[in-house]
Design a protein around this motif. Structure first.
Motif, PDB file in Angstrom:
ATOM      1  N   GLU A   1       0.838  -1.190   0.000  1.00  0.00           N
ATOM      2  CA  GLU A   1       0.000   0.000   0.000  1.00  0.00           C
ATOM      3  C   GLU A   1       0.874   1.240   0.000  1.00  0.00           C
ATOM      4  OE1 GLU A   1      -3.761   0.176   2.445  1.00  0.00           O
ATOM      5  OE2 GLU A   1      -2.710  -1.448   3.484  1.00  0.00           O
ATOM      6  N   GLU A   2       0.433   2.260  -0.713  1.00  0.00           N
ATOM      7  CA  GLU A   2       1.105   3.548  -0.671  1.00  0.00           C
ATOM      8  C   GLU A   2       0.567   4.357   0.508  1.00  0.00           C
ATOM      9  OE1 GLU A   2       2.315   5.412  -4.711  1.00  0.00           O
ATOM     10  OE2 GLU A   2       0.260   4.685  -4.937  1.00  0.00           O
ATOM     11  N   VAL A   3       1.464   4.918   1.285  1.00  0.00           N
ATOM     12  CA  VAL A   3       1.036   5.770   2.394  1.00  0.00           C
ATOM     13  C   VAL A   3       2.058   6.889   2.568  1.00  0.00           C
ATOM     14  CG1 VAL A   3       2.147   4.269   4.099  1.00  0.00           C
ATOM     15  CG2 VAL A   3       0.346   5.836   4.830  1.00  0.00           C
ATOM     16  N   ARG A   4       1.558   8.075   2.826  1.00  0.00           N
ATOM     17  CA  ARG A   4       2.430   9.244   3.006  1.00  0.00           C
ATOM     18  C   ARG A   4       2.285   9.786   4.426  1.00  0.00           C
ATOM     19  NH1 ARG A   4       2.467  13.778  -1.447  1.00  0.00           N
ATOM     20  NH2 ARG A   4       4.091  12.358  -2.207  1.00  0.00           N
ATOM     21  N   TYR A   5       3.419  10.065   5.054  1.00  0.00           N
ATOM     22  CA  TYR A   5       3.424  10.679   6.374  1.00  0.00           C
ATOM     23  C   TYR A   5       4.086  12.043   6.266  1.00  0.00           C
ATOM     24  CZ  TYR A   5       2.429   5.883   7.727  1.00  0.00           C
ATOM     25  OH  TYR A   5       1.872   4.630   7.817  1.00  0.00           O
ATOM     26  N   GLU A   6       3.637  12.963   7.094  1.00  0.00           N
ATOM     27  CA  GLU A   6       4.182  14.315   7.119  1.00  0.00           C
ATOM     28  C   GLU A   6       4.636  14.648   8.529  1.00  0.00           C
ATOM     29  OE1 GLU A   6       1.620  17.177   5.124  1.00  0.00           O
ATOM     30  OE2 GLU A   6       0.570  15.520   4.150  1.00  0.00           O
ATOM     31  N   GLY A   7       5.730  15.376   8.629  1.00  0.00           N
ATOM     32  CA  GLY A   7       6.238  15.696   9.949  1.00  0.00           C
ATOM     33  C   GLY A   7       7.193  16.869   9.925  1.00  0.00           C
ATOM     34  N   TYR A   8       7.830  17.055  11.071  1.00  0.00           N
ATOM     35  CA  TYR A   8       8.748  18.176  11.257  1.00  0.00           C
ATOM     36  C   TYR A   8      10.062  17.678  11.839  1.00  0.00           C
ATOM     37  CZ  TYR A   8       4.383  20.783  10.877  1.00  0.00           C
ATOM     38  OH  TYR A   8       3.178  21.274  10.448  1.00  0.00           O
ATOM     39  N   GLY A   9      11.134  18.318  11.398  1.00  0.00           N
ATOM     40  CA  GLY A   9      12.447  18.006  11.934  1.00  0.00           C
ATOM     41  C   GLY A   9      12.955  19.152  12.787  1.00  0.00           C
ATOM     42  N   ILE A  10      14.250  19.361  12.760  1.00  0.00           N
ATOM     43  CA  ILE A  10      14.878  20.402  13.560  1.00  0.00           C
ATOM     44  C   ILE A  10      14.562  21.782  12.975  1.00  0.00           C
ATOM     45  CG2 ILE A  10      17.052  21.194  14.540  1.00  0.00           C
ATOM     46  CD1 ILE A  10      16.087  18.348  15.399  1.00  0.00           C
ATOM     47  N   GLY A  11      14.325  22.732  13.862  1.00  0.00           N
ATOM     48  CA  GLY A  11      14.057  24.097  13.407  1.00  0.00           C
ATOM     49  C   GLY A  11      12.783  24.246  12.609  1.00  0.00           C
ATOM     50  N   GLY A  12      11.855  23.307  12.767  1.00  0.00           N
ATOM     51  CA  GLY A  12      10.593  23.377  12.038  1.00  0.00           C
ATOM     52  C   GLY A  12      10.682  22.952  10.591  1.00  0.00           C
ATOM     53  N   ALA A  13      11.810  22.381  10.173  1.00  0.00           N
ATOM     54  CA  ALA A  13      11.948  21.921   8.787  1.00  0.00           C
ATOM     55  C   ALA A  13      10.894  20.860   8.485  1.00  0.00           C
ATOM     56  CB  ALA A  13      13.344  21.349   8.553  1.00  0.00           C
ATOM     57  N   ALA A  14      10.218  21.006   7.362  1.00  0.00           N
ATOM     58  CA  ALA A  14       9.159  20.077   6.974  1.00  0.00           C
ATOM     59  C   ALA A  14       9.750  18.811   6.359  1.00  0.00           C
ATOM     60  CB  ALA A  14       8.217  20.750   5.979  1.00  0.00           C
ATOM     61  N   ILE A  15       9.055  17.690   6.599  1.00  0.00           N
ATOM     62  CA  ILE A  15       9.486  16.401   6.059  1.00  0.00           C
ATOM     63  C   ILE A  15       8.275  15.661   5.513  1.00  0.00           C
ATOM     64  CG2 ILE A  15      10.684  14.233   6.507  1.00  0.00           C
ATOM     65  CD1 ILE A  15      11.858  15.473   9.031  1.00  0.00           C
ATOM     66  N   ILE A  16       8.419  15.096   4.319  1.00  0.00           N
ATOM     67  CA  ILE A  16       7.424  14.184   3.751  1.00  0.00           C
ATOM     68  C   ILE A  16       8.088  12.818   3.614  1.00  0.00           C
ATOM     69  CG2 ILE A  16       6.206  13.553   1.632  1.00  0.00           C
ATOM     70  CD1 ILE A  16       5.426  16.417   1.264  1.00  0.00           C
ATOM     71  N   ILE A  17       7.385  11.783   4.081  1.00  0.00           N
ATOM     72  CA  ILE A  17       7.918  10.423   4.033  1.00  0.00           C
ATOM     73  C   ILE A  17       6.952   9.558   3.241  1.00  0.00           C
ATOM     74  CG2 ILE A  17       8.734   8.453   5.371  1.00  0.00           C
ATOM     75  CD1 ILE A  17       8.100  11.542   7.337  1.00  0.00           C
ATOM     76  N   ASP A  18       7.371   9.090   2.074  1.00  0.00           N
ATOM     77  CA  ASP A  18       6.543   8.224   1.239  1.00  0.00           C
ATOM     78  C   ASP A  18       6.930   6.770   1.467  1.00  0.00           C
ATOM     79  OD1 ASP A  18       5.053  10.226   0.146  1.00  0.00           O
ATOM     80  OD2 ASP A  18       6.184  10.361  -1.725  1.00  0.00           O
ATOM     81  N   CYS A  19       5.931   5.943   1.761  1.00  0.00           N
ATOM     82  CA  CYS A  19       6.179   4.537   2.050  1.00  0.00           C
ATOM     83  C   CYS A  19       5.394   3.626   1.110  1.00  0.00           C
ATOM     84  CB  CYS A  19       5.764   4.206   3.485  1.00  0.00           C
ATOM     85  SG  CYS A  19       6.647   5.104   4.778  1.00  0.00           S
ATOM     86  N   LEU A  20       5.920   2.446   0.891  1.00  0.00           N
ATOM     87  CA  LEU A  20       5.204   1.338   0.286  1.00  0.00           C
ATOM     88  C   LEU A  20       5.317   0.202   1.288  1.00  0.00           C
ATOM     89  CD1 LEU A  20       6.345   1.381  -3.470  1.00  0.00           C
ATOM     90  CD2 LEU A  20       4.135   2.055  -2.527  1.00  0.00           C
ATOM     91  N   THR A  21       4.200  -0.207   1.857  1.00  0.00           N
ATOM     92  CA  THR A  21       4.261  -1.150   2.971  1.00  0.00           C
ATOM     93  C   THR A  21       3.159  -2.199   2.900  1.00  0.00           C
ATOM     94  OG1 THR A  21       4.240  -1.313   5.402  1.00  0.00           O
ATOM     95  CG2 THR A  21       2.846   0.384   4.414  1.00  0.00           C
ATOM     96  N   ASP A  22       3.417  -3.340   3.496  1.00  0.00           N
ATOM     97  CA  ASP A  22       2.391  -4.366   3.650  1.00  0.00           C
ATOM     98  C   ASP A  22       1.837  -4.370   5.068  1.00  0.00           C
ATOM     99  OD1 ASP A  22       4.665  -5.286   4.889  1.00  0.00           O
ATOM    100  OD2 ASP A  22       4.523  -7.336   4.127  1.00  0.00           O
TER     101      ASP A  22
END
Length: 241
Positions: free
Chosen positions: A83-104
């Protein structure tokens, strides 16, 4: 922003990819399988599959591996259903992060992503919390010293949206996602050497990090990239040496 920052970040990514050939193959096979499942196994009528197969060939993946991955996607062979799933988050100093996964296993994936973020000072956000800070497009990078006029002439003629000259001398060509392959092939046909090419989420702003903040941010990105379910990690962070 220091002139060398962007190029240093690109080189770091390439170095990690080269050091983890096994995972690169696994990522590509999963992408081929999902692309074939979503839009069929005919490369000429499936742009996403065409891009994945082109990447597989660049990495010298055996044709048998490519064919098997396509057949698993179309159901001709049995295989794991991702399945395709996308997660969104924050790193240091408020830097934005998008994490794209393919998972079972989505429960495992989100738990691993959350742990990777919080372990080094980041946190998981909600859907849509940072996606607006990125644009989906093709990105083609050239090393400092590349003939700028030649890149511009060929890229614009082939349909590129923009050519960006960074302070460090590197060149980035921005393309529409559908025209990415043809523009990339047009550039290669002239003898130009491409350092990195991808269809990606390009940040529309940058968070420049250095010193301890840069080190912590890089740990977050590397930890995320090491997760088996993670396909791609995008960030607004630019980490200075």
């Amino acid at each position: 922003m220091a002139g060398h920052s962007k190029w240093a970040n690109i080189q770091h990514r390439k170095g990690r990819q080269d050091a983890k050939r096994g995972k690169v193959f696994t990522k590509i096979i999963k992408e081929i399988t999902v692309s074939a499942r979503l839009a069929g196994g005919e490369v000429n009528f499936n742009p996403r599959l065409r891009a994945a197969v082109a990447l597989a060939k660049e990495e010298n993946m055996p044709q048998d591996n490519i064919t098997r991955a396509i057949k698993k996607g179309t159901g001709e062979l049995e295989g794991v259903s991702y399945e395709e799933v996308r997660y969104e988050g924050y790193g240091i100093g408020g830097a934005a992060i998008i994490i794209d996964c393919l998972t079972d296993n989505k429960q495992r994936a989100v738990a691993d992503v959350r742990h990777a973020l919080t372990k080094h000072g980041g946190n998981l956000g909600t859907d849509g919390s940072v996606a607006f800070l990125f644009k989906h497009c093709g990105r083609i990078f050239f090393a400092p010293g590349t003939d700028e006029n030649k890149v511009m002439e060929v890229a614009l003629e082939a349909g590129a949206e923009d050519i960006i000259n960074d302070e460090d001398g590197s060149i980035e060509v921005i393309t529409p996602t559908q025209e990415f392959i043809q523009i990339k092939e047009a550039l290669l046909s002239t003898g130009l050497k491409i350092e990195l090419a991808e269809v990606a989420m390009r940040p529309t702003l940058e968070n420049v990090l250095s010193g301890d903040d840069g080190i912590r941010m890089q740990k977050i990105l590397d930890t995320l990239d090491d997760l088996d379910d993670v396909q791609e990690v995008y960030t607004t962070a630019v980490i200075e040496d």
